[in-house]
Design a protein around this motif. Structure first.
Motif, PDB file in Angstrom:
ATOM      1  N   PRO A  60      66.331  31.380  40.495  1.00 28.30           N
ATOM      2  CA  PRO A  60      65.329  31.225  39.445  1.00 28.30           C
ATOM      3  C   PRO A  60      64.282  30.176  39.823  1.00 28.30           C
ATOM      4  N   GLY A  61      63.016  30.536  39.630  1.00 30.42           N
ATOM      5  CA  GLY A  61      61.933  29.615  39.941  1.00 30.42           C
ATOM      6  C   GLY A  61      61.481  29.669  41.384  1.00 30.42           C
ATOM      7  N   GLU A  62      62.164  30.464  42.217  1.00 28.78           N
ATOM      8  CA  GLU A  62      61.774  30.594  43.623  1.00 28.78           C
ATOM      9  C   GLU A  62      61.322  32.021  43.881  1.00 28.78           C
ATOM     10  N   GLY A  63      60.390  32.181  44.787  1.00 29.50           N
ATOM     11  CA  GLY A  63      59.934  33.513  45.151  1.00 29.50           C
ATOM     12  C   GLY A  63      59.047  34.139  44.093  1.00 29.50           C
ATOM     13  N   ALA A  64      58.574  35.347  44.408  1.00 25.73           N
ATOM     14  CA  ALA A  64      57.705  36.076  43.488  1.00 25.73           C
ATOM     15  C   ALA A  64      58.534  36.640  42.342  1.00 25.73           C
ATOM     16  N   GLN A  65      58.011  36.565  41.130  1.00 28.27           N
ATOM     17  CA  GLN A  65      58.721  37.006  39.939  1.00 28.27           C
ATOM     18  C   GLN A  65      58.094  38.278  39.384  1.00 28.27           C
ATOM     19  N   LEU A  66      58.928  39.233  39.033  1.00 32.29           N
ATOM     20  CA  LEU A  66      58.499  40.524  38.512  1.00 32.29           C
ATOM     21  C   LEU A  66      57.604  40.355  37.281  1.00 32.29           C
ATOM     22  N   GLY A  67      56.470  41.046  37.275  1.00 30.09           N
ATOM     23  CA  GLY A  67      55.568  41.046  36.127  1.00 30.09           C
ATOM     24  C   GLY A  67      54.667  39.834  36.001  1.00 30.09           C
ATOM     25  N   LYS A  68      54.780  38.891  36.915  1.00 31.47           N
ATOM     26  CA  LYS A  68      53.950  37.686  36.852  1.00 31.47           C
ATOM     27  C   LYS A  68      52.690  37.882  37.686  1.00 31.47           C
ATOM     28  N   ARG A  69      51.639  37.195  37.268  1.00 24.26           N
ATOM     29  CA  ARG A  69      50.366  37.239  38.000  1.00 24.26           C
ATOM     30  C   ARG A  69      50.218  35.970  38.823  1.00 24.26           C
ATOM     31  N   TYR A  70      49.729  36.156  40.042  1.00 23.49           N
ATOM     32  CA  TYR A  70      49.520  35.048  40.968  1.00 23.49           C
ATOM     33  C   TYR A  70      48.046  34.998  41.332  1.00 23.49           C
ATOM     34  N   VAL A  71      47.476  33.789  41.352  1.00 21.89           N
ATOM     35  CA  VAL A  71      46.046  33.624  41.598  1.00 21.89           C
ATOM     36  C   VAL A  71      45.778  32.629  42.721  1.00 21.89           C
ATOM     37  N   ASP A  72      44.620  32.815  43.353  1.00 26.26           N
ATOM     38  CA  ASP A  72      44.096  31.870  44.336  1.00 26.26           C
ATOM     39  C   ASP A  72      42.722  31.465  43.813  1.00 26.26           C
ATOM     40  N   GLU A  73      42.635  30.282  43.245  1.00 26.31           N
ATOM     41  CA  GLU A  73      41.395  29.814  42.608  1.00 26.31           C
ATOM     42  C   GLU A  73      40.183  29.817  43.541  1.00 26.31           C
ATOM     43  N   PRO A  74      40.285  29.326  44.796  1.00 28.94           N
ATOM     44  CA  PRO A  74      39.095  29.267  45.650  1.00 28.94           C
ATOM     45  C   PRO A  74      38.442  30.631  45.926  1.00 28.94           C
ATOM     46  N   THR A  75      39.245  31.712  45.961  1.00 30.65           N
ATOM     47  CA  THR A  75      38.684  33.025  46.299  1.00 30.65           C
ATOM     48  C   THR A  75      38.586  33.971  45.112  1.00 30.65           C
ATOM     49  N   GLY A  76      39.266  33.653  43.997  1.00 29.78           N
ATOM     50  CA  GLY A  76      39.258  34.537  42.837  1.00 29.78           C
ATOM     51  C   GLY A  76      40.282  35.660  42.931  1.00 29.78           C
ATOM     52  N   LEU A  77      41.132  35.663  43.947  1.00 29.33           N
ATOM     53  CA  LEU A  77      42.148  36.696  44.135  1.00 29.33           C
ATOM     54  C   LEU A  77      43.195  36.601  43.031  1.00 29.33           C
ATOM     55  N   GLU A  78      43.579  37.766  42.485  1.00 28.49           N
ATOM     56  CA  GLU A  78      44.641  37.818  41.481  1.00 28.49           C
ATOM     57  C   GLU A  78      45.550  38.996  41.799  1.00 28.49           C
ATOM     58  N   LEU A  79      46.865  38.744  41.856  1.00 26.43           N
ATOM     59  CA  LEU A  79      47.858  39.765  42.171  1.00 26.43           C
ATOM     60  C   LEU A  79      48.867  39.873  41.041  1.00 26.43           C
ATOM     61  N   LEU A  80      49.405  41.084  40.827  1.00 29.22           N
ATOM     62  CA  LEU A  80      50.469  41.321  39.864  1.00 29.22           C
ATOM     63  C   LEU A  80      51.705  41.718  40.649  1.00 29.22           C
ATOM     64  N   CYS A  81      52.806  41.008  40.465  1.00 25.03           N
ATOM     65  CA  CYS A  81      54.047  41.285  41.183  1.00 25.03           C
ATOM     66  C   CYS A  81      54.740  42.498  40.562  1.00 25.03           C
ATOM     67  N   THR A  82      54.950  43.568  41.362  1.00 27.23           N
ATOM     68  CA  THR A  82      55.618  44.774  40.878  1.00 27.23           C
ATOM     69  C   THR A  82      57.050  44.874  41.374  1.00 27.23           C
ATOM     70  N   LYS A  83      57.401  44.053  42.367  1.00 28.02           N
ATOM     71  CA  LYS A  83      58.769  44.007  42.876  1.00 28.02           C
ATOM     72  C   LYS A  83      59.023  42.586  43.360  1.00 28.02           C
ATOM     73  N   PRO A  84      60.021  41.904  42.785  1.00 21.72           N
ATOM     74  CA  PRO A  84      60.254  40.508  43.158  1.00 21.72           C
ATOM     75  C   PRO A  84      60.782  40.366  44.573  1.00 21.72           C
ATOM     76  N   GLY A  85      60.586  39.193  45.130  1.00 20.50           N
ATOM     77  CA  GLY A  85      61.065  38.904  46.471  1.00 20.50           C
ATOM     78  C   GLY A  85      61.353  37.423  46.623  1.00 20.50           C
TER      79      GLY A  85
END
Length: 108
Positions: A60-85
């Motif tokens: 818990p709290g490590e790795g990519a979490q299912l259904g969570k969004r991840y962002v990179d502020e400097p570039t504006g990139l936003e990803l949605l995790c569809t499978k945790p890892g």
């Protein structure tokens, strides 16, 4: 380098993480996960993501979490995790941060 466009599905070559691009970056970036580039191709035979047995779930709290969004502020990139890892995606070596939920307006 993989082209990153909105709606594109990407997979980690190092773990089971899979994402969908919600917002493409403003500039070209190198997207990695677990130290390996993310690709749109299915995982190669013999890698943890392609093996018949899935990689162990991250703590818990490590790795990519299912259904969570991840962002990179400097570039504006936003990803949605569809499978945790076990790893979190990174853009140009910067680990993406978990996007905070917006507070809902008060209803009183």
């Amino acid at each position: 380098m993989t082209e990153i466009a909105a709606g594109k599905r990407l997979r980690s070559q190092a773990c089971g993480t899979e994402v969908i691009v919600v917002r493409a970056p403003d500039q070209p970036v190198e997207l990695t996960c677990g130290g390996s580039p993310m690709t749109a191709e299915p995982a190669a035979a013999g890698t943890p993501a392609a093996a018949g047995t899935p990689a162990p779930p991250p703590a818990p709290g490590e790795g990519a979490q299912l259904g969570k969004r991840y962002v990179d502020e400097p570039t504006g990139l936003e990803l949605l995790c569809t499978k945790p890892g076990s790893a979190v995606p990174a853009a140009d070596g910067r680990e993406l941060t978990l996007k905070a939920a917006k507070p809902l307006p008060a209803s009183d």
